[in-house]
Design an enzyme around this catalytic site. Sequence first.
Site, PDB file in Angstrom:
ATOM      1  N   LYS A 294       4.259   3.463   4.616  1.00 17.42           N
ATOM      2  CA  LYS A 294       4.183   1.998   4.580  1.00 17.42           C
ATOM      3  C   LYS A 294       4.852   1.383   5.803  1.00 17.42           C
ATOM      4  O   LYS A 294       4.894   0.177   5.969  1.00 17.42           O
ATOM      5  CB  LYS A 294       4.846   1.467   3.312  1.00 17.42           C
ATOM      6  CG  LYS A 294       4.091   1.851   2.036  1.00 17.42           C
ATOM      7  CD  LYS A 294       4.779   1.263   0.818  1.00 17.42           C
ATOM      8  CE  LYS A 294       4.326   1.902  -0.464  1.00 17.42           C
ATOM      9  NZ  LYS A 294       2.988   1.512  -0.888  1.00 17.42           N
TER      10      LYS A 294
ATOM     11  N   ASP B 158      14.726   0.311  -4.794  1.00 14.95           N
ATOM     12  CA  ASP B 158      13.405   0.752  -4.341  1.00 14.95           C
ATOM     13  C   ASP B 158      13.061  -0.103  -3.125  1.00 14.95           C
ATOM     14  O   ASP B 158      12.727  -1.286  -3.251  1.00 14.95           O
ATOM     15  CB  ASP B 158      12.395   0.552  -5.483  1.00 14.95           C
ATOM     16  CG  ASP B 158      10.951   0.811  -5.046  1.00 14.95           C
ATOM     17  OD1 ASP B 158      10.714   0.972  -3.833  1.00 14.95           O
ATOM     18  OD2 ASP B 158      10.071   0.825  -5.927  1.00 14.95           O
TER      19      ASP B 158
ATOM     20  N   GLN C  42       8.877  -1.618  -0.103  1.00 21.06           N
ATOM     21  CA  GLN C  42       8.259  -2.795   0.518  1.00 21.06           C
ATOM     22  C   GLN C  42       9.238  -3.580   1.380  1.00 21.06           C
ATOM     23  O   GLN C  42       8.895  -4.650   1.875  1.00 21.06           O
ATOM     24  CB  GLN C  42       7.676  -3.728  -0.570  1.00 21.06           C
ATOM     25  CG  GLN C  42       6.583  -3.099  -1.408  1.00 21.06           C
ATOM     26  CD  GLN C  42       5.305  -2.817  -0.607  1.00 21.06           C
ATOM     27  OE1 GLN C  42       5.096  -3.335   0.490  1.00 21.06           O
ATOM     28  NE2 GLN C  42       4.441  -1.984  -1.169  1.00 21.06           N
TER      29      GLN C  42
ATOM     30  N   HIS D  46       7.446  -1.454  -9.727  1.00 26.55           N
ATOM     31  CA  HIS D  46       6.293  -0.574  -9.555  1.00 26.55           C
ATOM     32  C   HIS D  46       6.419   0.535 -10.607  1.00 26.55           C
ATOM     33  O   HIS D  46       7.533   0.898 -10.997  1.00 26.55           O
ATOM     34  CB  HIS D  46       6.375   0.002  -8.141  1.00 26.55           C
ATOM     35  CG  HIS D  46       5.206   0.816  -7.706  1.00 26.55           C
ATOM     36  ND1 HIS D  46       5.025   2.122  -8.086  1.00 26.55           N
ATOM     37  CD2 HIS D  46       4.160   0.521  -6.897  1.00 26.55           C
ATOM     38  CE1 HIS D  46       3.927   2.598  -7.526  1.00 26.55           C
ATOM     39  NE2 HIS D  46       3.376   1.644  -6.805  1.00 26.55           N
TER      40      HIS D  46
ATOM     41  N   CYS E  90      -0.231  -1.031  -9.556  1.00 24.47           N
ATOM     42  CA  CYS E  90       0.797  -0.160 -10.179  1.00 24.47           C
ATOM     43  C   CYS E  90       1.952  -0.969 -10.754  1.00 24.47           C
ATOM     44  O   CYS E  90       3.103  -0.514 -10.750  1.00 24.47           O
ATOM     45  CB  CYS E  90       1.322   0.889  -9.198  1.00 24.47           C
ATOM     46  SG  CYS E  90       0.074   2.079  -8.720  1.00 24.47           S
TER      47      CYS E  90
HETATM   48  N1  PMP Z   1       7.693   1.106  -5.092  1.00 26.41           N
HETATM   49  C1  PMP Z   1       7.038   0.084  -4.539  1.00 26.41           C
HETATM   50  C2  PMP Z   1       7.622  -1.286  -4.579  1.00 26.41           C
HETATM   51  C3  PMP Z   1       5.797   0.316  -3.932  1.00 26.41           C
HETATM   52  O1  PMP Z   1       5.129  -0.705  -3.379  1.00 26.41           O
HETATM   53  C4  PMP Z   1       5.265   1.621  -3.900  1.00 26.41           C
HETATM   54  C5  PMP Z   1       3.925   1.918  -3.266  1.00 26.41           C
HETATM   55  N2  PMP Z   1       2.909   1.048  -3.633  1.00 26.41           N
HETATM   56  C6  PMP Z   1       6.012   2.646  -4.487  1.00 26.41           C
HETATM   57  C7  PMP Z   1       7.221   2.351  -5.067  1.00 26.41           C
HETATM   58  C8  PMP Z   1       5.523   4.062  -4.471  1.00 26.41           C
HETATM   59  O2  PMP Z   1       5.475   4.550  -3.163  1.00 26.41           O
HETATM   60  P1  PMP Z   1       4.801   5.951  -2.838  1.00 26.41           P
HETATM   61  O3  PMP Z   1       3.441   5.909  -3.466  1.00 26.41           O
HETATM   62  O4  PMP Z   1       4.744   5.993  -1.354  1.00 26.41           O
HETATM   63  O5  PMP Z   1       5.662   7.009  -3.439  1.00 26.41           O
END
Ligand code: PMP
Length: 409
Positions: A229, A203, A206, A126, A367
């Site tokens: 999430k 990270d 997910q 991401h 993203c």
């Molecule tokens: N890493 C991953 C794998 C994600 O799916 C996301 C959210 N789409 C993020 C980081 C960023 O998370 P946040 O917007 O809650 O900071």
Amino acid sequence: MEKVNDITTLWRKQFPILTQQVNGKPLVYFDNAATSQKPLRVIQSLSDYYTRYNSNVHRGVHTLSQMATDAFEEARELTASFIHAGEKEEVIFTKGTTDSINLVAQSFGEKFLQAGKEIWISAMEHHANIVPWQMICEKKGAKLKVIPMNREGVLLTEELYQNLSENIALIAVTHVSNSLGTINPVKEIIARAHTFGIPVLVDGAQAVPHMSVNVQELDCDFYCFSAHKMYGPTGIGVLYGKRKWLEAMPPYQGGGDMIETVTFEKTDYNVIPFKFEAGTPHIEGAIGLAEAIRFIQETGIENIEKREQELLHYAMEKLSEIEGITYIGTAPEKAAVISFLIEGAHPYDVGFILDKQGIAVRTGHHCTQPVMQFFDIPGTVRASFAFYNTEEEIGRLAEGIQKAKNMLL
Ligand code: PMP
């Protein structure tokens, strides 16, 4: 089957938002990877805080402040036990995964990254796990390297293993890809990295909502995730870090709460976790996160995981009846995320037509622009499931896709 439906009905009752109509149709919410819905008890825990004991945390002698502090610190303790951290001081409350990664990139990077050193990430990160590393690498003259992947969306980890050396300052890799669904072999990556003394950040944005995570078993050095999430509120997340790293790292931001003593000449910093929590924290966020964790624990993370895998398999079966769908991300180890394209149709148009039928999916690059560049596509349509989704909803998705095909092709 009937039993599963009974349980699903009970589960769904806890999510008031799911009962509404969108565009005149019962809502089908398949955008859980972007943010999950919130059970009533989480929503109520926020209003309970504001109605009964709203007050600032730490240092207050009065009763309300002590109640708020107790709830806030209990939330830390519960979070620590939820991810099996060794001690609650290793849990730092942040704004979310993005904030957690930025904290490590800036703080760890400031101290441990030098010109010529390398940071490794993966091809399916991401943007939150790319850009902070680019920024600190640029500042320090370090190099950002990428573990490649194949066309299934599986990491080619050998490429990393063959290049492991003391010159790597840190490896940052996603546990589960948000755009492909791939579950990565993070435990093996960590074990291999540690043979060279390289710390690993995972990270887990997910992963935490969908599977049991044990940071001590993984032996990761840092683990990041977001409450929103995992059925909790927005604006709060977690950075787990091993004590030895957190103690060695300089503060990320200065201000109240993160200090021991301040004079105009010099400041002594507070101990962890407070050293990394400058300013008034997101108190109700932590309280809501704790309630979300209780909710997950009572539902059973293993039940959530099992149900989501059932939904994933059912959806793959159902969608395979439709011709002309290309799947992006077909790794054997996958979370309940289906990214796809309809040949000849733009993902945005498909998403738009589905929305008109009350079906919420996400379209675009999610993203993860480098993933889209790798597959040479503008984006995908992504349906991401939560345990409260149903086979009937998947049936409606299949019908919706068929309708989109008829309208667009
Ligand atoms: N890493 C991953 C794998 C994600 O799916 C996301 C959210 N789409 C993020 C980081 C960023 O998370 P946040 O917007 O809650 O900071």
